[in-house]
Write an enzyme that holds these catalytic residues in place. Structure first.
Site, mmCIF file in Angstrom:
data_model
loop_
_atom_site.group_PDB
_atom_site.id
_atom_site.type_symbol
_atom_site.label_atom_id
_atom_site.label_comp_id
_atom_site.label_asym_id
_atom_site.label_seq_id
_atom_site.Cartn_x
_atom_site.Cartn_y
_atom_site.Cartn_z
ATOM 1 N N ARG A 97 77.962 108.283 79.784
ATOM 2 C CA ARG A 97 77.469 108.136 78.407
ATOM 3 C C ARG A 97 77.726 109.385 77.577
ATOM 4 O O ARG A 97 77.447 109.404 76.367
ATOM 5 C CB ARG A 97 75.955 107.874 78.398
ATOM 6 C CG ARG A 97 75.550 106.509 78.880
ATOM 7 C CD ARG A 97 74.033 106.405 78.950
ATOM 8 N NE ARG A 97 73.457 105.767 77.783
ATOM 9 C CZ ARG A 97 73.069 104.493 77.731
ATOM 10 N NH1 ARG A 97 73.185 103.730 78.771
ATOM 11 N NH2 ARG A 97 72.541 103.980 76.636
ATOM 12 N N TYR A 115 79.428 109.568 74.104
ATOM 13 C CA TYR A 115 78.625 109.216 72.927
ATOM 14 C C TYR A 115 77.531 110.263 72.692
ATOM 15 O O TYR A 115 77.435 110.834 71.606
ATOM 16 C CB TYR A 115 77.998 107.840 73.150
ATOM 17 C CG TYR A 115 77.285 107.291 71.938
ATOM 18 C CD1 TYR A 115 77.984 107.001 70.763
ATOM 19 C CD2 TYR A 115 75.912 107.036 71.949
ATOM 20 C CE1 TYR A 115 77.329 106.484 69.646
ATOM 21 C CE2 TYR A 115 75.260 106.516 70.844
ATOM 22 C CZ TYR A 115 75.971 106.243 69.697
ATOM 23 O OH TYR A 115 75.319 105.730 68.590
ATOM 24 N N GLU A 171 77.009 113.394 73.969
ATOM 25 C CA GLU A 171 77.473 114.754 73.669
ATOM 26 C C GLU A 171 78.337 114.781 72.409
ATOM 27 O O GLU A 171 78.360 115.777 71.684
ATOM 28 C CB GLU A 171 78.247 115.345 74.855
ATOM 29 C CG GLU A 171 77.390 115.579 76.098
ATOM 30 C CD GLU A 171 76.338 116.690 75.942
ATOM 31 O OE1 GLU A 171 76.144 117.216 74.832
ATOM 32 O OE2 GLU A 171 75.693 117.014 76.960
ATOM 33 N N SER A 210 71.842 91.271 71.054
ATOM 34 C CA SER A 210 72.948 90.328 70.859
ATOM 35 C C SER A 210 73.259 89.586 72.161
ATOM 36 O O SER A 210 73.470 88.370 72.172
ATOM 37 C CB SER A 210 74.182 91.059 70.332
ATOM 38 O OG SER A 210 74.406 92.245 71.040
ATOM 39 N N ASN A 211 73.272 90.312 73.274
ATOM 40 C CA ASN A 211 73.557 89.665 74.566
ATOM 41 C C ASN A 211 72.531 88.589 74.893
ATOM 42 O O ASN A 211 72.890 87.466 75.238
ATOM 43 C CB ASN A 211 73.523 90.705 75.697
ATOM 44 C CG ASN A 211 74.908 90.962 76.263
ATOM 45 O OD1 ASN A 211 75.916 90.604 75.665
ATOM 46 N ND2 ASN A 211 74.957 91.592 77.416
ATOM 47 N N PHE A 212 71.254 88.966 74.798
ATOM 48 C CA PHE A 212 70.209 88.021 75.206
ATOM 49 C C PHE A 212 70.210 86.787 74.295
ATOM 50 O O PHE A 212 70.041 85.669 74.762
ATOM 51 C CB PHE A 212 68.830 88.688 75.214
ATOM 52 C CG PHE A 212 68.623 89.684 76.339
ATOM 53 C CD1 PHE A 212 69.614 89.913 77.291
ATOM 54 C CD2 PHE A 212 67.428 90.388 76.472
ATOM 55 C CE1 PHE A 212 69.418 90.834 78.337
ATOM 56 C CE2 PHE A 212 67.225 91.302 77.508
ATOM 57 C CZ PHE A 212 68.222 91.526 78.436
ATOM 58 N N GLN A 270 62.596 99.355 82.035
ATOM 59 C CA GLN A 270 62.948 100.375 81.041
ATOM 60 C C GLN A 270 62.556 99.858 79.661
ATOM 61 O O GLN A 270 62.496 98.639 79.446
ATOM 62 C CB GLN A 270 64.455 100.727 81.111
ATOM 63 C CG GLN A 270 65.440 99.653 80.700
ATOM 64 C CD GLN A 270 65.895 98.762 81.845
ATOM 65 O OE1 GLN A 270 65.127 98.438 82.734
ATOM 66 N NE2 GLN A 270 67.147 98.322 81.812
ATOM 67 N N ARG A 296 62.675 100.050 75.208
ATOM 68 C CA ARG A 296 63.332 100.417 73.959
ATOM 69 C C ARG A 296 62.363 100.045 72.840
ATOM 70 O O ARG A 296 61.498 99.184 73.017
ATOM 71 C CB ARG A 296 64.645 99.652 73.750
ATOM 72 C CG ARG A 296 65.765 99.992 74.741
ATOM 73 C CD ARG A 296 66.258 101.414 74.599
ATOM 74 N NE ARG A 296 67.422 101.691 75.448
ATOM 75 C CZ ARG A 296 67.363 102.114 76.710
ATOM 76 N NH1 ARG A 296 66.191 102.282 77.294
ATOM 77 N NH2 ARG A 296 68.477 102.362 77.386
ATOM 78 N N ARG A 336 62.144 104.860 75.814
ATOM 79 C CA ARG A 336 62.578 105.342 74.488
ATOM 80 C C ARG A 336 61.639 104.834 73.408
ATOM 81 O O ARG A 336 61.440 103.631 73.253
ATOM 82 C CB ARG A 336 64.006 104.893 74.186
ATOM 83 C CG ARG A 336 64.473 105.398 72.830
ATOM 84 C CD ARG A 336 65.858 104.927 72.499
ATOM 85 N NE ARG A 336 66.867 105.540 73.349
ATOM 86 C CZ ARG A 336 68.071 104.992 73.564
ATOM 87 N NH1 ARG A 336 68.384 103.841 73.006
ATOM 88 N NH2 ARG A 336 68.955 105.609 74.318
HETATM 89 N N1 UDP Z 1 70.389 95.711 78.805
HETATM 90 C C1 UDP Z 1 70.211 94.712 79.759
HETATM 91 N N2 UDP Z 1 71.040 93.633 79.690
HETATM 92 C C2 UDP Z 1 72.000 93.464 78.754
HETATM 93 C C3 UDP Z 1 72.165 94.491 77.776
HETATM 94 C C4 UDP Z 1 71.339 95.598 77.839
HETATM 95 O O1 UDP Z 1 69.353 94.802 80.631
HETATM 96 O O2 UDP Z 1 72.700 92.430 78.775
HETATM 97 C C5 UDP Z 1 69.508 96.879 78.855
HETATM 98 C C6 UDP Z 1 70.246 98.206 79.004
HETATM 99 O O3 UDP Z 1 70.472 98.501 80.357
HETATM 100 C C7 UDP Z 1 69.255 99.163 78.346
HETATM 101 C C8 UDP Z 1 68.614 98.328 77.255
HETATM 102 O O4 UDP Z 1 68.840 96.980 77.614
HETATM 103 O O5 UDP Z 1 68.262 99.554 79.265
HETATM 104 C C9 UDP Z 1 69.211 98.587 75.883
HETATM 105 O O6 UDP Z 1 70.606 98.517 75.977
HETATM 106 P P1 UDP Z 1 71.583 98.506 74.748
HETATM 107 O O7 UDP Z 1 72.959 98.313 75.298
HETATM 108 O O8 UDP Z 1 71.140 97.529 73.723
HETATM 109 O O9 UDP Z 1 71.481 99.925 74.057
HETATM 110 P P2 UDP Z 1 70.995 101.381 74.457
HETATM 111 O O10 UDP Z 1 69.605 101.464 73.985
HETATM 112 O O11 UDP Z 1 71.089 101.552 75.949
HETATM 113 O O12 UDP Z 1 71.926 102.263 73.728
#
Ligand code: UDP
Length: 316
Positions: free
Chosen positions: A147, A150, A152, A194-196, A214, A216, A282
């Site tokens: 990562r 992005y 750094e 978007s994925n979900f 985790q 967010r 986060r």
């Molecule tokens: N995540 C997940 N499944 C997915 C996409 C993301 O479990 O299909 C998790 C990812 O591992 C992270 C969180 O959702 O813990 C947020 O990921 P995202 O890619 O949206 O952005 P990030 O906050 O990591 O930049």
């Protein structure tokens, strides 16, 4: 006002343009290399006589003269891939768009009165050991991890900005954007919302990386845009970065279940390996944003998700 939006064909950029073009006294110019942005996002503005689009890469040195000739009053810099799926696959391009991109923009405003908002990110805090994250926290970033291109890259961009502020007194306001979602997200960019939503709409497996515990904190794009415009219009020059986000914190597991239920999908939840260096917790502390320009996010997660699902349904 003549306003340049770099990365204006991307998700946040095109939502910002949508707000700015409504004021007919504004003239909006978008530069985008269309690597992650899409012309589709700005199609609706193409016929406006106060809108112009140029396919241009801000890492190209020639952009300095190009921008100087535009004679703009304000710049919003949103030009950088921001989805982990994309930047993990294009690390060098990602680093370059952050570091070379901002170097060129800073050169183009040096010695002028142009105001610039630079979008940095919560990723500068890395896998944060401080919670919630305040702007004073220096972060916990793996400098050689996957990562880092992005994280750094964005940290280097910030350091360069403050060097230009100290040395040339440029007016740059740095914002650290926490997870933002809403209409015009790229359905294939691999991000959680978007994925979900796409997986649930298609009744495909909903993929959770790691345990799903985790967290967010999710901010609807209109709130983010509102903050950016207010900050640009404020007379206060920014002495240091400001967090922008919504402290409404959720686990990935909760988000998966919530979206599946709202869509009424028959998707199964499927657990995959955790992503490398994935931040565990986060949540922004937004006291500074609130006191600095009297802003607070006002779109609830429930309403924001409803609008986002509608967008994806209509644009599937
Ligand atoms: N995540 C997940 N499944 C997915 C996409 C993301 O479990 O299909 C998790 C990812 O591992 C992270 C969180 O959702 O813990 C947020 O990921 P995202 O890619 O949206 O952005 P990030 O906050 O990591 O930049």
């Amino acid at each position: 006002m003549k306003i340049l939006v770099t990365g204006g064909a991307g998700f946040i950029g095109s939502n910002l343009v949508s707000k700015l073009v409504k004021n007919r006294e504004n003239q909006i110019i978008v530069l985008d290399n269309l690597s992650t942005g899409a012309e589709k996002n700005i199609q609706e503005f193409q016929d406006n006589d106060n809108f112009q689009f140029f396919k241009y890469d801000i890492t190209d040195y020639s952009v300095i003269d190009f921008i100087k000739k535009l004679n703009v009053d304000e710049i919003y810099n949103l030009a950088c891939p921001a989805s982990p799926k994309y930047y993990l696959n294009h690390p060098i391009e990602t680093w370059e768009s952050s570091v070379l991109g901002i170097r060129n923009l800073l050169e183009s405003i040096k010695g002028t009165k142009i105001k610039m908002i630079h979008s940095s990110t919560s990723e500068v805090y890395g896998d944060a050991l401080e919670y919630p994250q305040t702007e004073k926290y220096w972060g916990n970033v793996n400098p050689i991890g996957v990562r880092a291109c992005y994280d750094e890259g964005k940290r280097a961009a910030e350091s360069l900005i403050y060097d230009y502020i100290r040395q040339y007194n440029v007016d740059v306001r740095v914002i650290r954007i926490f997870n933002t979602y809403g209409p015009k997200m790229n359905p294939l960019d691999g991000r959680i919302i978007s994925n979900f939503i796409m997986q649930a709409l298609n009744n495909d497996d909903i993929t959770i990386y790691g345990t799903g515990e985790q967290t967010r904190s999710f901010c609807f794009v209109d709130d983010t845009i509102d903050f950016m415009v207010k900050l640009m219009n404020s007379n206060n020059r920014n002495d240091s970065p400001i967090n922008v986000g919504n402290p409404y914190e959720l686990t990935v597991n909760y988000v998966a279940k919530y979206i599946k239920e709202k869509i009424g999908s028959s998707s199964q939840i499927f657990y995959l390996n955790a992503m490398s260096d994935d931040p565990v917790k986060r949540k922004p502390n937004i006291d500074k944003a609130k006191s600095y320009i009297d802003w607070t996010p006002c779109v609830s997660f429930e309403n924001g998700i409803k609008l986002t699902i509608e967008y994806f349904r209509n644009n599937k």
